[in-house]
Design a protein around this motif. Structure first.
Motif, PDB file in Angstrom:
ATOM      1  N   LEU A  40      -6.946 -10.566  12.421  1.00 37.13           N
ATOM      2  CA  LEU A  40      -5.693 -10.646  11.662  1.00 37.13           C
ATOM      3  C   LEU A  40      -5.878 -11.415  10.353  1.00 37.13           C
ATOM      4  CD1 LEU A  40      -3.089 -11.179  14.528  1.00 37.13           C
ATOM      5  CD2 LEU A  40      -3.380  -9.156  13.097  1.00 37.13           C
ATOM      6  N   LYS A  41      -6.784 -12.408  10.358  1.00 40.20           N
ATOM      7  CA  LYS A  41      -7.058 -13.126   9.107  1.00 40.20           C
ATOM      8  C   LYS A  41      -7.757 -12.218   8.111  1.00 40.20           C
ATOM      9  CE  LYS A  41      -7.022 -17.948  10.383  1.00 40.20           C
ATOM     10  NZ  LYS A  41      -7.710 -18.584  11.505  1.00 40.20           N
ATOM     11  N   ASN A  42      -8.484 -11.221   8.619  1.00 41.75           N
ATOM     12  CA  ASN A  42      -9.175 -10.277   7.734  1.00 41.75           C
ATOM     13  C   ASN A  42      -8.230  -9.240   7.146  1.00 41.75           C
ATOM     14  OD1 ASN A  42     -11.519 -11.544   8.439  1.00 41.75           O
ATOM     15  ND2 ASN A  42     -12.228  -9.947   9.831  1.00 41.75           N
ATOM     16  N   VAL A  43      -7.126  -8.994   7.856  1.00 45.46           N
ATOM     17  CA  VAL A  43      -6.229  -7.889   7.493  1.00 45.46           C
ATOM     18  C   VAL A  43      -5.769  -7.902   6.016  1.00 45.46           C
ATOM     19  CG1 VAL A  43      -3.877  -7.011   7.890  1.00 45.46           C
ATOM     20  CG2 VAL A  43      -5.480  -7.193   9.785  1.00 45.46           C
ATOM     21  N   PRO A  44      -5.319  -9.072   5.472  1.00 47.63           N
ATOM     22  CA  PRO A  44      -4.824  -9.016   4.093  1.00 47.63           C
ATOM     23  C   PRO A  44      -5.842  -8.454   3.096  1.00 47.63           C
ATOM     24  CG  PRO A  44      -4.273 -11.117   5.075  1.00 47.63           C
ATOM     25  CD  PRO A  44      -5.131 -10.395   6.069  1.00 47.63           C
ATOM     26  N   TYR A  45      -7.102  -8.899   3.199  1.00 47.42           N
ATOM     27  CA  TYR A  45      -8.101  -8.488   2.210  1.00 47.42           C
ATOM     28  C   TYR A  45      -8.480  -7.025   2.400  1.00 47.42           C
ATOM     29  CZ  TYR A  45      -8.009 -13.484   1.991  1.00 47.42           C
ATOM     30  OH  TYR A  45      -7.561 -14.777   1.898  1.00 47.42           O
ATOM     31  N   ALA A  46      -8.546  -6.600   3.669  1.00 48.50           N
ATOM     32  CA  ALA A  46      -8.834  -5.187   3.932  1.00 48.50           C
ATOM     33  C   ALA A  46      -7.676  -4.323   3.416  1.00 48.50           C
ATOM     34  CB  ALA A  46      -9.054  -4.971   5.421  1.00 48.50           C
ATOM     35  N   THR A  47      -6.433  -4.768   3.693  1.00 45.13           N
ATOM     36  CA  THR A  47      -5.266  -4.018   3.216  1.00 45.13           C
ATOM     37  C   THR A  47      -5.301  -3.868   1.702  1.00 45.13           C
ATOM     38  OG1 THR A  47      -3.979  -5.040   4.978  1.00 45.13           O
ATOM     39  CG2 THR A  47      -2.742  -3.884   3.296  1.00 45.13           C
ATOM     40  N   LEU A  48      -5.611  -4.981   1.003  1.00 43.12           N
ATOM     41  CA  LEU A  48      -5.629  -4.911  -0.459  1.00 43.12           C
ATOM     42  C   LEU A  48      -6.656  -3.895  -0.938  1.00 43.12           C
ATOM     43  CD1 LEU A  48      -5.147  -8.665  -1.394  1.00 43.12           C
ATOM     44  CD2 LEU A  48      -3.637  -6.776  -1.998  1.00 43.12           C
ATOM     45  N   GLY A  49      -7.840  -3.897  -0.310  1.00 42.18           N
ATOM     46  CA  GLY A  49      -8.857  -2.914  -0.681  1.00 42.18           C
ATOM     47  C   GLY A  49      -8.335  -1.493  -0.532  1.00 42.18           C
ATOM     48  N   ALA A  50      -7.669  -1.234   0.596  1.00 47.52           N
ATOM     49  CA  ALA A  50      -7.167   0.118   0.869  1.00 47.52           C
ATOM     50  C   ALA A  50      -5.978   0.479  -0.025  1.00 47.52           C
ATOM     51  CB  ALA A  50      -6.778   0.240   2.336  1.00 47.52           C
ATOM     52  N   PRO A  54      -8.267   4.661  -3.007  1.00 47.77           N
ATOM     53  CA  PRO A  54      -8.552   5.243  -4.313  1.00 47.77           C
ATOM     54  C   PRO A  54      -7.317   5.419  -5.199  1.00 47.77           C
ATOM     55  CG  PRO A  54      -8.392   6.978  -2.694  1.00 47.77           C
ATOM     56  CD  PRO A  54      -8.133   5.695  -1.965  1.00 47.77           C
ATOM     57  N   ALA A  55      -6.124   4.943  -4.750  1.00 45.19           N
ATOM     58  CA  ALA A  55      -4.884   5.273  -5.467  1.00 45.19           C
ATOM     59  C   ALA A  55      -4.898   4.929  -6.952  1.00 45.19           C
ATOM     60  CB  ALA A  55      -3.701   4.597  -4.774  1.00 45.19           C
ATOM     61  N   ILE A  56      -5.513   3.772  -7.306  1.00 47.17           N
ATOM     62  CA  ILE A  56      -5.453   3.342  -8.715  1.00 47.17           C
ATOM     63  C   ILE A  56      -6.127   4.351  -9.655  1.00 47.17           C
ATOM     64  CG2 ILE A  56      -7.574   1.917  -8.688  1.00 47.17           C
ATOM     65  CD1 ILE A  56      -5.999  -0.091 -10.494  1.00 47.17           C
ATOM     66  N   GLY A  67      -6.770   5.741 -15.097  1.00 45.91           N
ATOM     67  CA  GLY A  67      -6.741   4.817 -13.963  1.00 45.91           C
ATOM     68  C   GLY A  67      -7.926   3.871 -13.968  1.00 45.91           C
ATOM     69  N   ILE A  68      -9.098   4.406 -14.316  1.00 46.17           N
ATOM     70  CA  ILE A  68     -10.297   3.563 -14.347  1.00 46.17           C
ATOM     71  C   ILE A  68     -10.144   2.469 -15.403  1.00 46.17           C
ATOM     72  CG2 ILE A  68     -12.780   3.540 -14.857  1.00 46.17           C
ATOM     73  CD1 ILE A  68     -12.926   6.335 -13.559  1.00 46.17           C
ATOM     74  N   ALA A  69      -9.603   2.839 -16.580  1.00 48.91           N
ATOM     75  CA  ALA A  69      -9.374   1.837 -17.630  1.00 48.91           C
ATOM     76  C   ALA A  69      -8.440   0.737 -17.131  1.00 48.91           C
ATOM     77  CB  ALA A  69      -8.797   2.506 -18.879  1.00 48.91           C
TER      78      ALA A  69
ATOM     79  N   ILE B 203     -12.477   7.995   1.962  1.00 47.34           N
ATOM     80  CA  ILE B 203     -12.957   9.102   2.797  1.00 47.34           C
ATOM     81  C   ILE B 203     -11.777   9.793   3.476  1.00 47.34           C
ATOM     82  CG2 ILE B 203     -14.315   9.709   4.852  1.00 47.34           C
ATOM     83  CD1 ILE B 203     -16.167   7.340   4.134  1.00 47.34           C
ATOM     84  N   PHE B 204     -10.875   8.995   4.055  1.00 48.33           N
ATOM     85  CA  PHE B 204      -9.747   9.568   4.810  1.00 48.33           C
ATOM     86  C   PHE B 204      -8.798  10.357   3.913  1.00 48.33           C
ATOM     87  CE2 PHE B 204     -10.180   5.829   7.963  1.00 48.33           C
ATOM     88  CZ  PHE B 204     -11.193   6.506   8.619  1.00 48.33           C
ATOM     89  N   THR B 205      -8.455   9.787   2.738  1.00 48.51           N
ATOM     90  CA  THR B 205      -7.455  10.467   1.904  1.00 48.51           C
ATOM     91  C   THR B 205      -8.075  11.590   1.081  1.00 48.51           C
ATOM     92  OG1 THR B 205      -7.692   8.702   0.273  1.00 48.51           O
ATOM     93  CG2 THR B 205      -5.802   8.567   1.727  1.00 48.51           C
ATOM     94  N   LEU B 206      -9.225  11.319   0.434  1.00 45.52           N
ATOM     95  CA  LEU B 206      -9.820  12.360  -0.407  1.00 45.52           C
ATOM     96  C   LEU B 206     -10.379  13.487   0.452  1.00 45.52           C
ATOM     97  CD1 LEU B 206     -11.626  10.167  -3.095  1.00 45.52           C
ATOM     98  CD2 LEU B 206      -9.334  11.150  -3.151  1.00 45.52           C
ATOM     99  N   GLY B 207     -10.846  13.149   1.666  1.00 49.48           N
ATOM    100  CA  GLY B 207     -11.358  14.170   2.568  1.00 49.48           C
ATOM    101  C   GLY B 207     -10.235  14.929   3.258  1.00 49.48           C
ATOM    102  N   GLY B 208      -8.990  14.525   2.992  1.00 50.70           N
ATOM    103  CA  GLY B 208      -7.846  15.194   3.604  1.00 50.70           C
ATOM    104  C   GLY B 208      -7.819  15.024   5.121  1.00 50.70           C
ATOM    105  N   ILE B 209      -8.414  13.914   5.610  1.00 51.39           N
ATOM    106  CA  ILE B 209      -8.503  13.711   7.062  1.00 51.39           C
ATOM    107  C   ILE B 209      -7.181  13.220   7.639  1.00 51.39           C
ATOM    108  CG2 ILE B 209      -9.686  12.381   8.880  1.00 51.39           C
ATOM    109  CD1 ILE B 209     -12.164  12.468   6.989  1.00 51.39           C
ATOM    110  N   MET B 210      -6.492  12.358   6.895  1.00 54.36           N
ATOM    111  CA  MET B 210      -5.172  11.916   7.386  1.00 54.36           C
ATOM    112  C   MET B 210      -4.232  11.600   6.227  1.00 54.36           C
ATOM    113  SD  MET B 210      -6.257   8.272   9.073  1.00 54.36           S
ATOM    114  CE  MET B 210      -7.737   8.716   9.965  1.00 54.36           C
ATOM    115  N   ALA B 211      -2.926  11.567   6.549  1.00 54.41           N
ATOM    116  CA  ALA B 211      -1.917  11.259   5.538  1.00 54.41           C
ATOM    117  C   ALA B 211      -2.065   9.799   5.122  1.00 54.41           C
ATOM    118  CB  ALA B 211      -0.526  11.508   6.091  1.00 54.41           C
ATOM    119  N   GLN B 212      -1.580   9.484   3.906  1.00 57.09           N
ATOM    120  CA  GLN B 212      -1.845   8.172   3.345  1.00 57.09           C
ATOM    121  C   GLN B 212      -1.348   7.001   4.205  1.00 57.09           C
ATOM    122  OE1 GLN B 212      -0.393   7.306  -0.585  1.00 57.09           O
ATOM    123  NE2 GLN B 212      -2.327   6.405  -1.178  1.00 57.09           N
ATOM    124  N   GLY B 213      -0.185   7.183   4.825  1.00 58.12           N
ATOM    125  CA  GLY B 213       0.361   6.113   5.656  1.00 58.12           C
ATOM    126  C   GLY B 213      -0.611   5.700   6.752  1.00 58.12           C
ATOM    127  N   TRP B 214      -1.146   6.696   7.446  1.00 59.56           N
ATOM    128  CA  TRP B 214      -2.111   6.426   8.521  1.00 59.56           C
ATOM    129  C   TRP B 214      -3.422   5.944   7.963  1.00 59.56           C
ATOM    130  CZ3 TRP B 214      -0.483   5.643  13.108  1.00 59.56           C
ATOM    131  CH2 TRP B 214       0.599   6.374  13.618  1.00 59.56           C
TER     132      TRP B 214
END
Lengths: 102, 244
Positions: A40-50, A54-56, A67-69, B203-214
């Motif tokens: 659970l202590k790891n969760v915040p940093y992992a969440t931020l990464g996700a 790739p959304a940005i 987005g890269i800029a 991998i999950f989103t670009l590979g179309g493996i699961m919806a973004q929420g999951w």
């Protein structure tokens, strides 16, 4: 107000609130196993990464470099120790300049 | 006098929360404005739009509900989709439950309403315990921005100039980066946690493996568990001390 829409909003509100609230009730005053606590202590940093990747990269669907800029600007500002607000306003400015010139 | 002192501390914690919430407020501004505008074009009245922002308070799922309304999808499916998109908050609240100071359950049930990706990120990366006052401060500022700008977006019925609208789209991501980097500079573990989750999520989103929420929940859990396992194994085999 259409009652159909009202019910939809109430339903959406309930299914959103319950997962937000439940852990506070379920785990209140409970000592979780050390391994789970560690995870659970790891969760915040992992969440931020996700949340960031790739959304940005795709804030502008037809121009990946946009987005890269933005990402590079934010990382650079944050790495130099800028306050979060400065990071945000700085990245917005960089992208405004980017789309003005390109 | 002791009571005065306690109230003083609470109100300064609340103020700190409001300050920490300003970045979220800025980030929500263009998204809420656009939501109000889109809600209007989807045929929702201003009351319905603002009520949705007040009761649901979850950006992604509110956007999705609009496109589902436009498709003529039934209420049940819209609610189910909302549930799936927002289930990740369960994980965030579980993590925050460890971080927040002990308090009446009523207070916790109240502020838990305001937990979003953004408020979670701000609170979870803060140093030390999160007090109740701080939680209310962060959530109130984020919530006000979301609700007020939904209404304004519907009222003015136009979005920002396109260049500004586009560049402001980076705001929340920039905030996430601004919250992550200070911890990342201090600890390699944080770098691995974020990078691994980012790789899984790509991998999950670009590979179309699961919806973004999951995808976000799954990559977060995978990364958090894998890194923790590596730490435990390292500690067992080489007696490396567990990082704080």
């Amino acid at each position: 107000m259409k009652s159909e829409i009202l019910w939809m909003i109430i339903g959406m509100g309930l299914v959103t609130y319950i997962p937000r609230m439940l852990p506070f009730v379920l785990f209140k005053g409970m000592e979780l196993p050390p391994f789970i606590q560690g995870v659970l202590k790891n969760v915040p940093y992992a969440t931020l990464g996700a949340l960031i990747f790739p959304a940005i990269i795709f804030i502008q669907k037809d121009d990946i470099w946009y987005g890269i800029a933005g990402a590079v600007a934010a990382f650079a500002a944050a790495f130099l120790g800028a306050n979060v607000i400065v990071v945000v306003l700085g990245s917005i400015t960089v992208l405004a300049v980017y789309s003005f010139f390109l | 006098m002791l009571a005065d002192f306690a109230i003083g501390r609470e109100s300064s914690e609340f103020k700190k929360g409001l300050q920490a919430g300003i970045t979220i407020g800025i980030g929500y501004f263009p998204i809420a404005l656009t939501f109000g505008l889109l809600a209007k074009t989807s045929g929702l009245s201003i009351y319905e739009s603002v009520l949705m922002s007040m009761i649901v308070f979850a950006g992604a799922s509110q956007y999705i509900s609009l496109s589902l309304i436009a498709y003529g999808t039934g209420i049940f499916e819209i609610v189910l989709t909302t549930f799936i998109v927002n289930i990740r908050h369960f994980l965030m609240s579980t993590a925050l439950n460890e971080k927040c100071e002990d308090d009446h359950l009523g207070n916790k049930m109240l502020y838990s309403f305001g937990i979003t990706d953004e408020t979670f990120s701000v609170v979870a990366t803060k140093e030390g315990t999160a007090t109740t006052g701080f939680m209310f401060g962060v959530n109130l500022l984020a919530y006000s921005s979301w609700v007020i700008f939904t209404g304004i977006g519907h009222l003015i019925g136009a979005s920002l100039p396109q260049t500004l609208q586009e560049s402001m789209g980076v705001a929340l991501y920039a905030m996430f980066i601004g919250l992550l980097v200070p911890s990342l500079k201090k600890s390699v573990k944080v770098l691995f946690l974020a990078a691994l989750a980012a790789i899984f999520n790509s991998i999950f989103t670009l590979g179309g493996i699961m919806a973004q929420g999951w995808a976000i929940v799954t990559s977060t859990i995978l990364s958090a568990v894998v890194i923790e396992l590596i730490e435990v194994i390292k500690a067992k085999h080489w007696g490396v001390k567990h990082e704080k």
